[in-house]
Scaffold this active site. Structure first.
Site, PDB file in Angstrom:
ATOM      1  N   THR A  20      43.472  25.850  43.777  1.00  0.00           N
ATOM      2  CA  THR A  20      43.266  26.836  44.845  1.00  0.00           C
ATOM      3  C   THR A  20      42.712  28.136  44.251  1.00  0.00           C
ATOM      4  O   THR A  20      42.931  28.441  43.073  1.00  0.00           O
ATOM      5  CB  THR A  20      44.577  27.130  45.611  1.00  0.00           C
ATOM      6  OG1 THR A  20      45.476  27.865  44.770  1.00  0.00           O
ATOM      7  CG2 THR A  20      45.247  25.847  46.084  1.00  0.00           C
ATOM      8  N   GLY A  21      41.987  28.875  45.086  1.00  0.00           N
ATOM      9  CA  GLY A  21      41.359  30.109  44.608  1.00  0.00           C
ATOM     10  C   GLY A  21      40.327  29.800  43.543  1.00  0.00           C
ATOM     11  O   GLY A  21      40.226  30.498  42.527  1.00  0.00           O
ATOM     12  N   ALA A  22      39.525  28.752  43.794  1.00  0.00           N
ATOM     13  CA  ALA A  22      38.671  28.190  42.738  1.00  0.00           C
ATOM     14  C   ALA A  22      37.275  28.799  42.684  1.00  0.00           C
ATOM     15  O   ALA A  22      36.447  28.337  41.899  1.00  0.00           O
ATOM     16  CB  ALA A  22      38.566  26.669  42.936  1.00  0.00           C
ATOM     17  N   ASN A  23      37.025  29.834  43.491  1.00  0.00           N
ATOM     18  CA  ASN A  23      35.684  30.439  43.459  1.00  0.00           C
ATOM     19  C   ASN A  23      35.584  31.620  42.509  1.00  0.00           C
ATOM     20  O   ASN A  23      34.505  32.171  42.314  1.00  0.00           O
ATOM     21  CB  ASN A  23      35.258  30.888  44.866  1.00  0.00           C
ATOM     22  CG  ASN A  23      36.193  31.950  45.411  1.00  0.00           C
ATOM     23  OD1 ASN A  23      37.294  31.643  45.834  1.00  0.00           O
ATOM     24  ND2 ASN A  23      35.765  33.206  45.389  1.00  0.00           N
ATOM     25  N   SER A  24      36.718  32.007  41.931  1.00  0.00           N
ATOM     26  CA  SER A  24      36.734  33.287  41.211  1.00  0.00           C
ATOM     27  C   SER A  24      37.744  33.248  40.069  1.00  0.00           C
ATOM     28  O   SER A  24      38.696  32.462  40.101  1.00  0.00           O
ATOM     29  CB  SER A  24      37.116  34.377  42.223  1.00  0.00           C
ATOM     30  OG  SER A  24      37.399  35.593  41.600  1.00  0.00           O
ATOM     31  N   GLY A  25      37.542  34.094  39.071  1.00  0.00           N
ATOM     32  CA  GLY A  25      38.542  34.355  38.042  1.00  0.00           C
ATOM     33  C   GLY A  25      39.119  33.109  37.384  1.00  0.00           C
ATOM     34  O   GLY A  25      38.399  32.192  36.982  1.00  0.00           O
ATOM     35  N   TYR A  52      53.668  42.509  45.221  1.00  0.00           N
ATOM     36  CA  TYR A  52      53.075  41.545  44.290  1.00  0.00           C
ATOM     37  C   TYR A  52      54.152  40.985  43.352  1.00  0.00           C
ATOM     38  O   TYR A  52      54.247  39.766  43.148  1.00  0.00           O
ATOM     39  CB  TYR A  52      51.963  42.234  43.490  1.00  0.00           C
ATOM     40  CG  TYR A  52      51.232  41.330  42.538  1.00  0.00           C
ATOM     41  CD1 TYR A  52      50.315  40.386  43.008  1.00  0.00           C
ATOM     42  CD2 TYR A  52      51.440  41.406  41.161  1.00  0.00           C
ATOM     43  CE1 TYR A  52      49.633  39.542  42.132  1.00  0.00           C
ATOM     44  CE2 TYR A  52      50.768  40.574  40.287  1.00  0.00           C
ATOM     45  CZ  TYR A  52      49.874  39.650  40.769  1.00  0.00           C
ATOM     46  OH  TYR A  52      49.206  38.815  39.902  1.00  0.00           O
TER      47      TYR A  52
HETATM   48  N1  LIG Z   1      44.227  38.801  36.603  1.00  0.00           N
HETATM   49  C1  LIG Z   1      45.416  39.009  36.088  1.00  0.00           C
HETATM   50  O1  LIG Z   1      45.616  39.885  35.221  1.00  0.00           O
HETATM   51  C2  LIG Z   1      46.579  38.155  36.507  1.00  0.00           C
HETATM   52  C3  LIG Z   1      47.816  38.335  35.836  1.00  0.00           C
HETATM   53  C4  LIG Z   1      48.889  37.560  36.207  1.00  0.00           C
HETATM   54  C5  LIG Z   1      48.747  36.621  37.203  1.00  0.00           C
HETATM   55  N2  LIG Z   1      47.548  36.472  37.847  1.00  0.00           N
HETATM   56  C6  LIG Z   1      47.480  35.463  38.916  1.00  0.00           C
HETATM   57  O2  LIG Z   1      46.331  34.664  38.718  1.00  0.00           O
HETATM   58  C7  LIG Z   1      45.951  34.077  39.970  1.00  0.00           C
HETATM   59  C8  LIG Z   1      44.442  34.130  40.098  1.00  0.00           C
HETATM   60  O3  LIG Z   1      44.018  35.463  40.179  1.00  0.00           O
HETATM   61  P1  LIG Z   1      42.727  36.021  39.423  1.00  0.00           P
HETATM   62  O4  LIG Z   1      43.220  37.042  38.455  1.00  0.00           O
HETATM   63  O5  LIG Z   1      41.858  34.934  38.952  1.00  0.00           O
HETATM   64  O6  LIG Z   1      42.055  36.857  40.617  1.00  0.00           O
HETATM   65  P2  LIG Z   1      40.754  36.636  41.525  1.00  0.00           P
HETATM   66  O7  LIG Z   1      39.536  36.583  40.680  1.00  0.00           O
HETATM   67  O8  LIG Z   1      40.827  37.684  42.566  1.00  0.00           O
HETATM   68  O9  LIG Z   1      40.994  35.206  42.155  1.00  0.00           O
HETATM   69  C9  LIG Z   1      41.923  35.022  43.201  1.00  0.00           C
HETATM   70  C10 LIG Z   1      41.498  33.836  44.024  1.00  0.00           C
HETATM   71  O10 LIG Z   1      42.429  33.691  45.106  1.00  0.00           O
HETATM   72  C11 LIG Z   1      41.707  33.665  46.320  1.00  0.00           C
HETATM   73  N3  LIG Z   1      42.463  34.180  47.450  1.00  0.00           N
HETATM   74  C12 LIG Z   1      42.971  35.419  47.624  1.00  0.00           C
HETATM   75  N4  LIG Z   1      43.541  35.518  48.837  1.00  0.00           N
HETATM   76  C13 LIG Z   1      43.386  34.326  49.434  1.00  0.00           C
HETATM   77  C14 LIG Z   1      43.740  33.801  50.708  1.00  0.00           C
HETATM   78  N5  LIG Z   1      44.344  34.552  51.645  1.00  0.00           N
HETATM   79  N6  LIG Z   1      43.427  32.519  50.988  1.00  0.00           N
HETATM   80  C15 LIG Z   1      42.787  31.740  50.078  1.00  0.00           C
HETATM   81  N7  LIG Z   1      42.410  32.187  48.875  1.00  0.00           N
HETATM   82  C16 LIG Z   1      42.709  33.471  48.559  1.00  0.00           C
HETATM   83  C17 LIG Z   1      40.485  34.522  46.055  1.00  0.00           C
HETATM   84  O11 LIG Z   1      39.484  34.288  47.035  1.00  0.00           O
HETATM   85  P3  LIG Z   1      38.334  35.411  47.335  1.00  0.00           P
HETATM   86  O12 LIG Z   1      37.400  35.380  46.160  1.00  0.00           O
HETATM   87  O13 LIG Z   1      37.741  34.938  48.605  1.00  0.00           O
HETATM   88  O14 LIG Z   1      39.050  36.733  47.449  1.00  0.00           O
HETATM   89  C18 LIG Z   1      40.124  34.019  44.662  1.00  0.00           C
HETATM   90  O15 LIG Z   1      39.460  32.789  44.755  1.00  0.00           O
HETATM   91  C19 LIG Z   1      46.728  34.838  41.040  1.00  0.00           C
HETATM   92  O16 LIG Z   1      47.800  34.021  41.510  1.00  0.00           O
HETATM   93  C20 LIG Z   1      47.284  36.035  40.302  1.00  0.00           C
HETATM   94  O17 LIG Z   1      48.483  36.503  40.866  1.00  0.00           O
HETATM   95  C21 LIG Z   1      46.466  37.221  37.512  1.00  0.00           C
END
Ligand SMILES: NC(=O)c1ccc[n+]([C@@H]2O[C@H](COP(=O)([O-])OP(=O)(O)OC[C@H]3O[C@@H](n4cnc5c(N)ncnc54)[C@H](OP(=O)(O)O)[C@@H]3O)[C@@H](O)[C@H]2O)c1
Length: 281
Positions: free
Chosen positions: A9-14, A164
């Site tokens: 899930t959330g596979a388009n980004s990050g 969060y």
């Molecule tokens: N980055 C960090 O430092 C960090 C640290 C600890 C944990 N995490 C965890 O890592 C995970 C991935 O985050 P990331 O850092 O890769 O951030 P990201 O680049 O913002 O990716 C988040 C992904 O989740 C999707 N998303 C957000 N809200 C959504 C919704 N309502 N329905 C469906 N999809 C949704 C986003 O879609 P859109 O592109 O459409 O917004 C995107 O694909 C998260 O669970 C986050 O809590 C991140």
């Protein structure tokens, strides 16, 4: 891994996008779940182009809408008779308090209820595909948090970090309870912290905190490095059979004290079921 089917899930980004790409490069059939079709198609196109793996499918669901989560699970079950790995990764940070169409605080709804409902709905499929794995992307943000059952919707004293952190503690509690429920089934559940990763997630941090995050983003971990432990948990033979753990950098770590409280984990499970029942039956 060639005969495996993995959902991210959330596979388009990050972190999610890198996870989908690396799993696809390993020959896995990948179901990418995204909320925005254009962004999802662009990511899918890039992943297929880079990996030459055509078995990468896009499914659409917004995790802030529990009906869409349930519909997604139904679509997966209608199309696939097996599912070996579920990576719950889609997550958001919300600087401003928002309420979903189901009436719940957005961060808790997306980051916890979304993971919970999708997993529960796919559990029979995962168990029947065992050995199977569930990987929940949590965060060190859980460390100083606790679950406030009296105000799960954070009506009082909302802050983006508080919401969060609570949602990420919920990810850890959910993982441990799930692992205990899955004992003996051949399906495992683990969670992890990816490090502080330069992705889009903190784009909505407001004020001075937001300015600082944006300044340091270029010096944060790359999404490739952040996804490493996710991919390892999702696919490595080294963690076959390992369950109910919290990992950082491929190392088994202690999570916060509250996360080991089985009464709180059971209560969270029950409350999550009730919230879903109240919203979507
Ligand atoms: N980055 C960090 O430092 C960090 C640290 C600890 C944990 N995490 C965890 O890592 C995970 C991935 O985050 P990331 O850092 O890769 O951030 P990201 O680049 O913002 O990716 C988040 C992904 O989740 C999707 N998303 C957000 N809200 C959504 C919704 N309502 N329905 C469906 N999809 C949704 C986003 O879609 P859109 O592109 O459409 O917004 C995107 O694909 C998260 O669970 C986050 O809590 C991140």
């Amino acid at each position: 891994m060639n005969d495996k089917i993995c959902l991210v899930t959330g596979a388009n980004s990050g972190i999610g996008k890198v996870t989908a790409k690396v799993l696809a490069a390993g020959g896995v059939t990948v179901i990418m779940v995204c909320r925005n079709r254009d962004k999802g198609e662009a990511a899918r196109h890039e992943i297929v182009g880079k990996t030459r793996n055509e078995n990468v499918e896009l499914m659409i669901a917004d995790f802030s809408d529990l009906r869409q989560v349930r519909r997604l699970a139904a679509e997966v079950k209608a199309k696939y008779s097996r599912l070996h790995t579920l990576v719950n990764n889609a997550g958001a940070y919300n600087g401003k308090r928002m309420i979903t169409a189901d009436g719940y605080e957005m961060t808790f709804a997306v980051n916890h209820l979304g993971y919970f409902l999708l997993t529960v709905e796919l559990l029979d499929l995962l168990k029947s595909s065992a050995p199977a794995r569930i990987v929940n992307v949590a965060s060190e943000a859980h460390r100083n948090s606790h679950i406030n059952f009296d105000d799960l919707n954070l009506e009082n004293g909302y802050s983006g970090w508080k919401a969060y952190a609570q949602s990420k503690l919920a990810n850890v509690l959910f993982t441990y309870k799930l692992a205990s429920k899955l004992e003996g089934t051949g399906a495992t559940a683990n969670c992890m912290h990816p490090g502080f990763v330069g992705t889009n997630i903190f784009n909505h941090v407001k004020g001075i905190g937001g300015k600082i995050v944006r300044l340091i983003t270029p010096f944060m971990r790359t999404p490739e490095k952040g996804a490493d432990t996710v991919i390892w948990l999702a696919s490595s033979p080294e963690v076959e059979g390992i369950t109910g753990r919290y990992f950082i950098d491929r190392k088994d770590r202690q999570s916060n004290q509250e996360s080991y409280n089985v009464a709180i984990a059971s209560r969270l499970w029950e409350v999550s079921e009730e919230m879903i029942r109240a919203a979507v039956g």
